[in-house]
Structure formats: structure tokens, C-alpha cells
Design a protein around this motif. Structure first.
Motif, short mmCIF file in Angstrom:
data_model
loop_
_atom_site.label_atom_id
_atom_site.label_comp_id
_atom_site.label_asym_id
_atom_site.label_seq_id
_atom_site.Cartn_x
_atom_site.Cartn_y
_atom_site.Cartn_z
N TRP A 173 -10.87 -12.45 -5.58
CA TRP A 173 -9.68 -13.48 -5.46
C TRP A 173 -8.76 -13.42 -6.96
O TRP A 173 -7.86 -13.86 -6.91
CB TRP A 173 -10.22 -14.72 -5.41
CG TRP A 173 -10.80 -15.39 -3.94
CD1 TRP A 173 -12.02 -15.48 -3.69
CD2 TRP A 173 -9.86 -15.55 -2.84
NE1 TRP A 173 -12.05 -16.02 -2.32
CE2 TRP A 173 -10.78 -15.73 -1.78
CE3 TRP A 173 -8.53 -15.26 -2.32
CZ2 TRP A 173 -10.36 -16.18 -0.40
CZ3 TRP A 173 -8.08 -15.38 -1.36
CH2 TRP A 173 -9.10 -16.02 -0.18
N TYR B 142 -13.53 -15.68 4.40
CA TYR B 142 -12.12 -15.18 4.40
C TYR B 142 -12.38 -13.56 3.95
O TYR B 142 -13.30 -13.34 3.62
CB TYR B 142 -11.23 -16.00 3.16
CG TYR B 142 -11.27 -17.28 3.24
CD1 TYR B 142 -9.93 -18.03 3.59
CD2 TYR B 142 -12.11 -18.20 3.24
CE1 TYR B 142 -9.62 -19.08 3.66
CE2 TYR B 142 -11.88 -19.73 3.17
CZ TYR B 142 -10.61 -20.11 3.50
OH TYR B 142 -10.16 -21.18 3.62
N TRP C 272 -10.33 -11.04 2.18
CA TRP C 272 -9.51 -10.77 1.26
C TRP C 272 -9.58 -9.29 0.59
O TRP C 272 -10.75 -9.02 0.14
CB TRP C 272 -9.39 -11.75 0.20
CG TRP C 272 -8.12 -11.89 -0.89
CD1 TRP C 272 -8.27 -11.38 -2.08
CD2 TRP C 272 -6.92 -12.39 -0.62
NE1 TRP C 272 -6.97 -11.51 -2.60
CE2 TRP C 272 -6.40 -12.00 -1.73
CE3 TRP C 272 -6.43 -12.99 0.48
CZ2 TRP C 272 -4.74 -12.53 -1.80
CZ3 TRP C 272 -5.06 -13.28 0.58
CH2 TRP C 272 -4.32 -13.21 -0.62
N GLU C 273 -8.40 -8.63 0.46
CA GLU C 273 -8.58 -7.12 0.17
C GLU C 273 -9.55 -6.28 0.81
O GLU C 273 -10.23 -5.54 0.24
CB GLU C 273 -8.83 -7.04 -1.40
CG GLU C 273 -7.56 -7.72 -2.26
CD GLU C 273 -7.65 -7.49 -3.76
OE1 GLU C 273 -8.74 -7.15 -4.09
OE2 GLU C 273 -6.81 -7.83 -4.43
N ARG D 5 -0.73 -13.21 -6.26
CA ARG D 5 -1.04 -12.88 -5.35
C ARG D 5 -0.62 -14.01 -4.23
O ARG D 5 -1.23 -13.90 -3.24
CB ARG D 5 -2.69 -13.00 -5.48
CG ARG D 5 -3.34 -12.13 -6.40
CD ARG D 5 -4.95 -12.54 -6.64
NE ARG D 5 -5.37 -11.60 -7.63
CZ ARG D 5 -5.10 -11.46 -8.95
NH1 ARG D 5 -4.58 -12.39 -9.82
NH2 ARG D 5 -5.82 -10.71 -9.84
N LEU E 147 -0.61 -17.11 -4.10
CA LEU E 147 -1.85 -18.22 -3.63
C LEU E 147 -1.54 -19.45 -4.17
O LEU E 147 -1.07 -19.58 -5.41
CB LEU E 147 -3.35 -17.67 -4.01
CG LEU E 147 -3.79 -16.41 -3.55
CD1 LEU E 147 -5.15 -16.02 -4.38
CD2 LEU E 147 -4.22 -16.58 -2.13
#
Length: 317
Positions: free
Chosen positions: A81, A121, A123-124, A161, A163
Motif C-alpha cells: 500500500w 483487496y 493492489w498492484e 496513489r 488513496l
């Protein structure tokens, strides 16, 4: 964000036209670096990475070689993250949905998580616990002084990012029903102390160490002006003794968003001139770097020598 080096997987050696023995030979010679069994990266690229970037590569390597679905957690989820954590040499961490006390295998440390309370989740390209659960886990299971930097970070929007910021209320609401009473107390203490005004992980860690050492709480991001106008903002300020504290992270001398077109040498000179202007207002300045934060008692000795006051005992208030 640094572009991480591409992983070279030994299972794909035929695609790359490289024999397995050749991979081993290149790794031994330093041309490649073996991240974990079956995963290599370019040796020079690996050496150029910061320690936390190397850790992020280790997480990706673990994801690539895991035979089962793997949900990364704690420090590992934080690295995905882009949430800063304190310390080096953390194990790669994931959750297990089997309540057998947690176990480690294939170089991954696993911790039990109740499936009913777990939000997953991607993510990437990696499966991770959510940002809220990640920082709550760190607050629950790491020392107080290490829990503050991740919490401070998520209280602000992560614009790089895309976010959003997370409120303290949202953090505490999700903690309810997941952790033991003792863990909830640790989380509550860390969340209460967290502050979005902190400008970096180093500033967050500094503030946590100050608190643990019993120093009076500083004002954050205090504005300084002189006859010429705005001087700048100090990381910390103790009004009663007129001392400004500055965490001197290396980023301000290297990263483009801090340099703003200047060279590193110009940034050093500008920082010295800024400090001189602050001192000219009658305020003392004390500076420290990462090495002093990581040395036991290093920051405490520095602040004490500068005259930073300790908190009053409750009975003396």
C-alpha cells in the motif's frame, strides 16, 4: 515511486533462454541477486534499492512463488500500500484463515484472521488486507513507537496513489469486534496519539520516541516569520523554551518534490540559511537524523542537551 526491478523466475528459464545452472552462476558472480528460491533480480538494480524497496520486492517474490492463495498482511501489506513502517528485516507476513495458531512455511510468517471480519483487496496485483486493517494490525501487534508512522500516514490522503485519508473514527469503528480487549487498548492509545500534521515517517517516529521518553508534546509545523517574510515551518516547536526541532531526512536533499529544481548542494545551503533565520528570531534549533533515531537513547540525549522540557507528573499539575 521507485520502479522496482523485474523478477526473473527460474520456472520461466526456458522462455528466457537461460539454463538453470546459468542463473545460479550469474547469481554467484553478482550479476543477479537471488531474492528467494526460484526468484532473481538484476544485481545492480537490487543494490540500488532502499531497504524498504528491497522488502517490497521480497513480498512480490513470495506472491509469485506461493502455491496457494496468499493474502499479505501487517508489514507486508503496508509495503504494498506504500504505508511506511519502522525497522528493517521484517519477515514476509500473511494471514491464514485456519485457526491453528498461525504457522510459517515457504518463508512466509502467517497470522490467523477470522474470515468473517476480513476484507481482501488486490493492489498492484497482490492480495492484501485493507489499509484500515493493515494499520490496525500494526497498532495491535507492534510496539507503540513503531505504530505511529503507519497511522499518521493514513490520516492523510495519499495523492501519489490516489488513496483517500482515513479518519480516526473509521479506524476505531473497524477495530471493534476483531481484537482482544488488550489489543483494543493498544490501538486506542496509538490512534489517539496519531496526527496527520506529521510530515514524514521520520517525524512520526521522532514524535513517538519523544512521548515514550517523557518529553513535553511539541507543536507541529510551527510557522516562523522575520522582517523578510515567511521563513518556513519547523517540524517541532517547544514554546516554553523557544526550541525548534528538525528531523533531517535525506529525502529533502534527493527527491524532486523537495528539491523543486534545485541541486542537492543548493538544498543544503538553503536549509542552512533557513536555520540561521530561525535562530535570528531568538529561537534555538536542534536537528537529528535517522541514525540518531535508531540508536537507543540517541534522540533523548539530543533533546535533553537542547533543553527540551519533560512532561510534568500528573500530581504536579
Amino acid at each position: 515511486m521507485t520502479q522496482l526491478p523485474r523478477l526473473l523466475l527460474s520456472r520461466d528459464h526456458l522462455v528466457h533462454g537461460i539454463a538453470l545452472k546459468e542463473l545460479a552462476r550469474r547469481a554467484k558472480a553478482g550479476g543477479l541477486y537471488r531474492v528467494r528460491q526460484g526468484v532473481y533480480v538484476d544485481g545492480a538494480a537490487w543494490a540500488a534499492l532502499k531497504p524498504w524497496e528491497q522488502y517490497r520486492v521480497r513480498v512480490s517474490a513470495a506472491a509469485e512463488t506461493s502455491h496457494a492463495r496468499t493474502i499479505f498482511a501487517r508489514h507486508s501489506a503496508a509495503s504494498v500500500w506504500g504505508i511506511p513502517t519502522i525497522g528493517l528485516h521484517h519477515p514476509v507476513q500473511a494471514v491464514t484463515l485456519e485457526n491453528d495458531g498461525g504457522r510459517s512455511r515457504a518463508g512466509i510468517t502467517r497470522h490467523y484472521a477470522d474470515p468473517a471480519s476480513l476484507k481482501i483487496y488486490r493492489w498492484e496485483g497482490v492480495l492484501v488486507t485493507g489499509r484500515v486493517r493493515t494499520v490496525l494490525d500494526l497498532a495491535a501487534f507492534t510496539p507503540f513507537v513503531e505504530a505511529i508512522a503507519p497511522l499518521d500516514h493514513v490520516l492523510k490522503a495519499d495523492r501519489k496513489r490516489g488513496l483517500p485519508a482515513i479518519t480516526k473514527e473509521a479506524l476505531l469503528a473497524e477495530a471493534d469486534g476483531i481484537y482482544t480487549a488488550a489489543a483494543i487498548k493498544r490501538i486506542q492509545a496509538a490512534v489517539d496519539f496519531a496526527d496527520p500534521l506529521s510530515g514524514s515517517a521520520g517525524e512520526s517516529y521522532s514524535r513517538a520516541l519523544m512521548h515514550a521518553a517523557g518529553f513535553e508534546a511539541p507543536v507541529l509545523q510551527r510557522e516562523f516569520r522575520d522582517q523578510a517574510g515567511l521563513v518556513g515551518y519547523s517540524d517541532f516547536y517547544w514554546k516554553g523554551v523557544r526550541v525548534a526541532g528538525e528531523f533531517d531526512g535525506i529525502d529533502k536533499y534527493l527527491k524532486s518534490e523537495f528539491l523543486k529544481g534545485r541541486t542537492a548542494a543548493q538544498a543544503v545551503v538553503d536549509e542552512k540559511l533557513r536555520e540561521d533565520r530561525i535562530r535570528a528570531t531568538g529561537c534555538g534549533v536542534v536537528r537529528w537524523v535517522w541514525a540518531e533515531l535508531m540508536a537507543p537513547g540517541g534522540l533523548e540525549r539530543k533533546l535533553a542537551a537542547a533543553g527540551v522540557p519533560r512532561r510534568r507528573p500528573r500530581g504536579a499539575s
